[in-house]
Design a protein around this motif. Structure first.
Motif, PDB file in Angstrom:
ATOM      1  N   ALA A   1       1.075  -1.618  -0.071  1.00 47.57           N
ATOM      2  CA  ALA A   1      -0.182  -0.025   0.280  1.00 47.57           C
ATOM      3  C   ALA A   1       1.013   1.074   0.087  1.00 47.57           C
ATOM      4  CB  ALA A   1      -0.796   0.125   0.872  1.00 47.57           C
ATOM      5  N   THR A   2       0.156   2.678  -0.557  1.00 47.28           N
ATOM      6  CA  THR A   2       0.872   3.283  -0.811  1.00 47.28           C
ATOM      7  C   THR A   2       0.843   4.765  -0.115  1.00 47.28           C
ATOM      8  OG1 THR A   2      -0.471   4.209  -2.529  1.00 47.28           O
ATOM      9  CG2 THR A   2       2.195   3.366  -3.232  1.00 47.28           C
ATOM     10  N   GLN A   3      -0.663   4.134   0.577  1.00 45.80           N
ATOM     11  CA  GLN A   3      -1.266   5.209   1.280  1.00 45.80           C
ATOM     12  C   GLN A   3      -2.525   4.402   2.452  1.00 45.80           C
ATOM     13  OE1 GLN A   3      -1.906   6.159  -1.974  1.00 45.80           O
ATOM     14  NE2 GLN A   3      -3.479   5.209  -2.098  1.00 45.80           N
ATOM     15  N   ILE A   4      -2.895   4.549   3.135  1.00 43.61           N
ATOM     16  CA  ILE A   4      -3.817   3.630   3.793  1.00 43.61           C
ATOM     17  C   ILE A   4      -5.110   4.154   3.888  1.00 43.61           C
ATOM     18  CG2 ILE A   4      -4.605   2.888   6.285  1.00 43.61           C
ATOM     19  CD1 ILE A   4      -2.710   1.022   4.813  1.00 43.61           C
ATOM     20  N   LYS A   5      -6.088   3.225   3.436  1.00 44.04           N
ATOM     21  CA  LYS A   5      -8.263   3.961   3.383  1.00 44.04           C
ATOM     22  C   LYS A   5      -8.897   3.624   4.993  1.00 44.04           C
ATOM     23  CE  LYS A   5     -11.615   5.631   1.739  1.00 44.04           C
ATOM     24  NZ  LYS A   5     -12.107   4.887   0.253  1.00 44.04           N
ATOM     25  N   VAL A   6      -9.223   4.396   5.930  1.00 37.89           N
ATOM     26  CA  VAL A   6      -9.840   4.495   6.642  1.00 37.89           C
ATOM     27  C   VAL A   6     -11.469   4.861   6.553  1.00 37.89           C
ATOM     28  CG1 VAL A   6      -9.550   4.259   9.127  1.00 37.89           C
ATOM     29  CG2 VAL A   6      -7.792   4.200   8.256  1.00 37.89           C
ATOM     30  N   MET A   7     -12.163   3.538   7.216  1.00 42.34           N
ATOM     31  CA  MET A   7     -13.423   4.138   7.041  1.00 42.34           C
ATOM     32  C   MET A   7     -13.899   5.171   8.315  1.00 42.34           C
ATOM     33  SD  MET A   7     -14.260   3.672   4.035  1.00 42.34           S
ATOM     34  CE  MET A   7     -14.991   2.464   2.890  1.00 42.34           C
ATOM     35  N   ALA A   8     -14.121   6.144   8.259  1.00 38.84           N
ATOM     36  CA  ALA A   8     -13.622   7.393   9.048  1.00 38.84           C
ATOM     37  C   ALA A   8     -15.507   7.895   9.767  1.00 38.84           C
ATOM     38  CB  ALA A   8     -13.486   8.470   9.718  1.00 38.84           C
ATOM     39  N   GLY A   9     -16.498   7.916   8.761  1.00 38.16           N
ATOM     40  CA  GLY A   9     -17.977   8.226   8.923  1.00 38.16           C
ATOM     41  C   GLY A   9     -19.217   6.739   8.001  1.00 38.16           C
ATOM     42  N   GLY A  10     -20.187   7.565   7.604  1.00 40.60           N
ATOM     43  CA  GLY A  10     -21.406   6.891   7.637  1.00 40.60           C
ATOM     44  C   GLY A  10     -21.300   7.141   6.089  1.00 40.60           C
ATOM     45  N   GLY A  11     -22.006   6.314   4.994  1.00 45.41           N
ATOM     46  CA  GLY A  11     -21.385   6.601   3.662  1.00 45.41           C
ATOM     47  C   GLY A  11     -23.226   5.978   3.042  1.00 45.41           C
ATOM     48  N   VAL A  12     -22.499   6.343   1.994  1.00 45.91           N
ATOM     49  CA  VAL A  12     -23.686   5.956   1.292  1.00 45.91           C
ATOM     50  C   VAL A  12     -23.812   4.104   0.384  1.00 45.91           C
ATOM     51  CG1 VAL A  12     -25.350   6.764  -1.312  1.00 45.91           C
ATOM     52  CG2 VAL A  12     -24.249   8.388   0.199  1.00 45.91           C
TER      53      VAL A  12
ATOM     54  N   ALA B   1       0.505   3.630   9.820  1.00 46.70           N
ATOM     55  CA  ALA B   1       1.011   4.680   8.102  1.00 46.70           C
ATOM     56  C   ALA B   1       2.579   5.304   8.535  1.00 46.70           C
ATOM     57  CB  ALA B   1       0.132   4.760   7.727  1.00 46.70           C
ATOM     58  N   SER B   2       2.639   6.324   9.056  1.00 48.32           N
ATOM     59  CA  SER B   2       4.209   7.529   9.513  1.00 48.32           C
ATOM     60  C   SER B   2       4.466   6.610  10.024  1.00 48.32           C
ATOM     61  CB  SER B   2       3.550   8.217  10.641  1.00 48.32           C
ATOM     62  OG  SER B   2       4.684   9.157  10.824  1.00 48.32           O
ATOM     63  N   ASP B   3       4.833   5.411  10.132  1.00 48.85           N
ATOM     64  CA  ASP B   3       6.292   4.559  10.423  1.00 48.85           C
ATOM     65  C   ASP B   3       6.821   3.533   9.224  1.00 48.85           C
ATOM     66  OD1 ASP B   3       5.963   4.765  12.947  1.00 48.85           O
ATOM     67  OD2 ASP B   3       5.516   2.958  13.975  1.00 48.85           O
ATOM     68  N   TRP B   4       6.100   3.875   8.593  1.00 50.03           N
ATOM     69  CA  TRP B   4       6.127   3.533   7.172  1.00 50.03           C
ATOM     70  C   TRP B   4       6.907   4.704   5.890  1.00 50.03           C
ATOM     71  CZ3 TRP B   4       6.146  -1.682   4.417  1.00 50.03           C
ATOM     72  CH2 TRP B   4       6.634  -2.047   5.775  1.00 50.03           C
ATOM     73  N   GLY B   5       6.852   6.256   6.350  1.00 48.28           N
ATOM     74  CA  GLY B   5       6.640   6.747   6.006  1.00 48.28           C
ATOM     75  C   GLY B   5       5.825   8.207   4.889  1.00 48.28           C
ATOM     76  N   THR B   6       4.116   7.011   5.030  1.00 47.53           N
ATOM     77  CA  THR B   6       2.942   7.592   4.244  1.00 47.53           C
ATOM     78  C   THR B   6       1.676   7.722   5.385  1.00 47.53           C
ATOM     79  OG1 THR B   6       1.694   6.411   2.374  1.00 47.53           O
ATOM     80  CG2 THR B   6       2.613   4.916   4.180  1.00 47.53           C
ATOM     81  N   TYR B   7       0.362   8.130   4.548  1.00 44.40           N
ATOM     82  CA  TYR B   7      -0.573   8.897   5.075  1.00 44.40           C
ATOM     83  C   TYR B   7      -1.714   7.847   5.468  1.00 44.40           C
ATOM     84  CZ  TYR B   7      -1.600  10.064   1.218  1.00 44.40           C
ATOM     85  OH  TYR B   7      -2.551   9.641  -0.936  1.00 44.40           O
ATOM     86  N   VAL B   8      -2.549   8.379   5.856  1.00 43.82           N
ATOM     87  CA  VAL B   8      -4.184   8.080   6.253  1.00 43.82           C
ATOM     88  C   VAL B   8      -5.102   8.795   4.970  1.00 43.82           C
ATOM     89  CG1 VAL B   8      -5.210   7.258   7.532  1.00 43.82           C
ATOM     90  CG2 VAL B   8      -3.532   6.277   8.538  1.00 43.82           C
ATOM     91  N   MET B   9      -5.982   7.902   4.887  1.00 41.31           N
ATOM     92  CA  MET B   9      -7.012   8.958   3.796  1.00 41.31           C
ATOM     93  C   MET B   9      -7.919   8.359   4.253  1.00 41.31           C
ATOM     94  SD  MET B   9      -6.445   6.966  -0.058  1.00 41.31           S
ATOM     95  CE  MET B   9      -7.933   8.138  -0.332  1.00 41.31           C
ATOM     96  N   VAL B  10      -9.304   9.181   4.602  1.00 39.40           N
ATOM     97  CA  VAL B  10     -10.213   8.989   5.084  1.00 39.40           C
ATOM     98  C   VAL B  10     -11.541   8.837   4.361  1.00 39.40           C
ATOM     99  CG1 VAL B  10      -9.479   8.730   7.812  1.00 39.40           C
ATOM    100  CG2 VAL B  10     -10.996  11.340   6.903  1.00 39.40           C
ATOM    101  N   HIS B  11     -12.045   7.959   4.163  1.00 39.79           N
ATOM    102  CA  HIS B  11     -13.572   8.500   3.777  1.00 39.79           C
ATOM    103  C   HIS B  11     -14.966   8.819   5.050  1.00 39.79           C
ATOM    104  CE1 HIS B  11     -17.846   7.092   2.282  1.00 39.79           C
ATOM    105  NE2 HIS B  11     -18.252   7.102   4.239  1.00 39.79           N
ATOM    106  N   ALA B  12     -15.257  10.743   5.138  1.00 36.09           N
ATOM    107  CA  ALA B  12     -16.218  11.032   6.097  1.00 36.09           C
ATOM    108  C   ALA B  12     -17.074  12.044   5.460  1.00 36.09           C
ATOM    109  CB  ALA B  12     -14.906  11.445   6.807  1.00 36.09           C
ATOM    110  N   TYR B  13     -18.046  12.609   5.569  1.00 36.38           N
ATOM    111  CA  TYR B  13     -18.853  13.352   5.459  1.00 36.38           C
ATOM    112  C   TYR B  13     -18.701  14.544   6.359  1.00 36.38           C
ATOM    113  CZ  TYR B  13     -19.793  10.749   1.333  1.00 36.38           C
ATOM    114  OH  TYR B  13     -20.570   9.668   0.349  1.00 36.38           O
ATOM    115  N   THR B  14     -19.031  14.195   7.603  1.00 39.61           N
ATOM    116  CA  THR B  14     -19.263  15.021   8.906  1.00 39.61           C
ATOM    117  C   THR B  14     -18.674  15.500   8.877  1.00 39.61           C
ATOM    118  OG1 THR B  14     -19.756  13.114  10.137  1.00 39.61           O
ATOM    119  CG2 THR B  14     -21.477  13.156   9.032  1.00 39.61           C
ATOM    120  N   PRO B  15     -18.722  16.780   9.962  1.00 38.06           N
ATOM    121  CA  PRO B  15     -18.134  17.388  10.361  1.00 38.06           C
ATOM    122  C   PRO B  15     -16.903  16.844  11.704  1.00 38.06           C
ATOM    123  CG  PRO B  15     -19.731  19.142   9.952  1.00 38.06           C
ATOM    124  CD  PRO B  15     -19.879  18.509  10.106  1.00 38.06           C
ATOM    125  N   ALA B  16     -17.684  16.027  12.610  1.00 40.32           N
ATOM    126  CA  ALA B  16     -17.323  14.808  13.712  1.00 40.32           C
ATOM    127  C   ALA B  16     -16.604  14.149  13.249  1.00 40.32           C
ATOM    128  CB  ALA B  16     -18.847  14.719  14.550  1.00 40.32           C
TER     129      ALA B  16
END
Length: 426
Positions: A195-206, A230-245
């Motif tokens: 993986a070049t980046q990590i995808k995490v689900m942080a909120g509800g979806g359609v 991810a940072s330990d491997w020099g990369t980052y996390v992207m998150v699925h999220a829609y809401t402010p919280a």
């Protein structure tokens, strides 16, 4: 696909370089060994050493960087969800390989994967076995139980009742992980696979049937565990999220890329800008490209459609780092509209801004993968030293970006890494 020669020269082309507000005067662009060597207003001389050189006379057409889709699902774009949940993964891979070639022929030379079992497809493309875009893979999406990535059937609960993982986990589409140790394991497994980046689900979806759009998923400690791994491997996390919280919690945990965010408020968008994070919303509108969803999800989709206009207005207001991705799912017709979806951004931005977003800006986002970047070098620009991912457009996309909505007619040449995958001038 035409095998790369030592050199390719684009003569008499006007250049959109990926960052400027307009195209250049007529120029010559020389590509050598897959990299742009010269961009010159003066004619480039013939090679003195007798090297093999292919020449394309652009006739005043526009040469621009290859497009980058920063939120793409190679495995999930065209096949209906029910088929994905039941088909043999070999069949899914064959369809994905066919779609990868179609993606490249639409002018998308790079995609940032937002989740899915694409490691084999990426390897095949990189090895030249099948044509397709460069892939920045996230691997399996990390989801909590009942999260946006939990697509298990009701009879698969409680977990382990059948003695093994759910189908969606076994094929590498999703990792269902609860608690810090499971999240760490899931993230590290994807990094191990490439993986070049990590995808995490942080909120509800359609697209998911069981989680309401307003719910916040994963505790801050769990999100931070993913970020730390991810940072330990020099990369980052992207998150699925829609809401402010959901987005505020992700930002506090150190997440670098927010996907969607159509329901955000001004405070949260300002927080994205303050954290120098990236925001990748989609131009979801109630138009001919409105996605088809089950009746149980229609109310969720309506909320997203209502929030699109405000989301882009807030992005402009706060100067957030803005990316673009199509997020096409489960719809073969909609996948063909990739360029048309990009062109819709002119509802909020100038055409040159849109083109820069889908080239140089998206390239900056991909480069956040740091040492995990499988394609080191400069993407998304036409300048000396950049990787030669190039499109020759029959017209000026800065003046008429809708040219990209019909790539078969308007892209006369497509080059990736110095190799011509389309050339109607020959």
């Amino acid at each position: 696909m035409t095998a790369a020669t030592n050199e390719t020269l684009f003569r008499n082309v006007r250049v959109f370089d990926g960052t400027s507000a307009q195209v250049s005067d007529p120029s010559d662009v020389l590509v050598r060994d897959g990299v742009i060597e010269v961009v010159s207003r003066s004619p480039v001389a013939a090679p003195a050493d007798g090297a093999s050189r292919a020449e394309l006379d652009g006739g005043g057409r526009v040469l621009m960087p290859g497009l980058i889709d920063a939120h793409w699902h190679s495995m999930f774009a065209t096949l209906p969800l029910q088929a994905l949940m039941t088909a043999d993964v070999g069949y899914v891979n064959i369809l994905a390989a066919r779609e990868a070639e179609a993606t490249l022929q639409r002018g998308f030379t790079t995609v940032r994967e937002a989740g899915g079992p694409v490691f084999g497809l990426k390897r095949a493309i990189d090895a030249g076995l099948v044509p397709g875009p460069r892939i920045y893979p996230a691997g399996a999406m990390i989801s909590q139980t009942s999260g946006h990535g939990d697509f298990r059937f009701p009879f698969e609960l409680p977990r382990g009742v059948c003695g093994h993982l759910a189908h969606i986990e076994r094929i590498g589409a999703c990792v269902i992980a609860d608690g810090v140790p499971e999240v760490l394991r899931g993230v590290r497994e994807q990094l191990r696979l490439g993986a070049t980046q990590i995808k995490v689900m942080a909120g509800g979806g359609v697209a998911s049937s069981y989680d309401p759009i307003d719910v916040t998923q994963y505790t801050e400690a769990e999100l931070r565990a993913a970020v730390d791994a991810a940072s330990d491997w020099g990369t980052y996390v992207m998150v699925h999220a829609y809401t402010p919280a959901a987005v505020q919690r992700a930002l506090r945990a150190g997440v670098r890329s927010i996907e969607h965010g159509h329901l955000l408020d001004s405070e949260t968008v300002a927080m994205i800008a303050e954290h120098d994070a990236w925001w990748c919303p989609q131009p979801f509108l109630d138009d001919e490209d409105k996605v088809s969803v089950p009746p149980t999800s229609e109310w969720k989709l309506e909320r997203i459609l209502e929030g699109t206009e405000r989301a882009y207005d807030l992005a402009k207001q706060h100067g957030a780092n803005l990316a673009w991705g199509s997020d096409t799912l489960f719809d073969a017709r909609l996948a063909t509209r990739q360029g048309a979806q990009l062109a819709k951004l002119t509802r909020w931005f100038g055409a040159a801004e849109v083109l820069a977003m889908a080239t140089s800006a998206n390239a900056q986002l991909c480069a956040l993968s740091g040492e995990r970047n499988p394609y080191p070098g400069v993407l998304g620009e036409v300048r000396a030293g950049a990787i030669a991912d190039l499109l020759l457009v029959d017209g000026d996309p800065v003046a008429d970006i809708d040219l990209l909505a019909d790539p078969s007619a308007n892209l006369v040449a497509i080059m990736k890494g110095g190799v011509l995958h389309k050339n109607t001038l020959a």
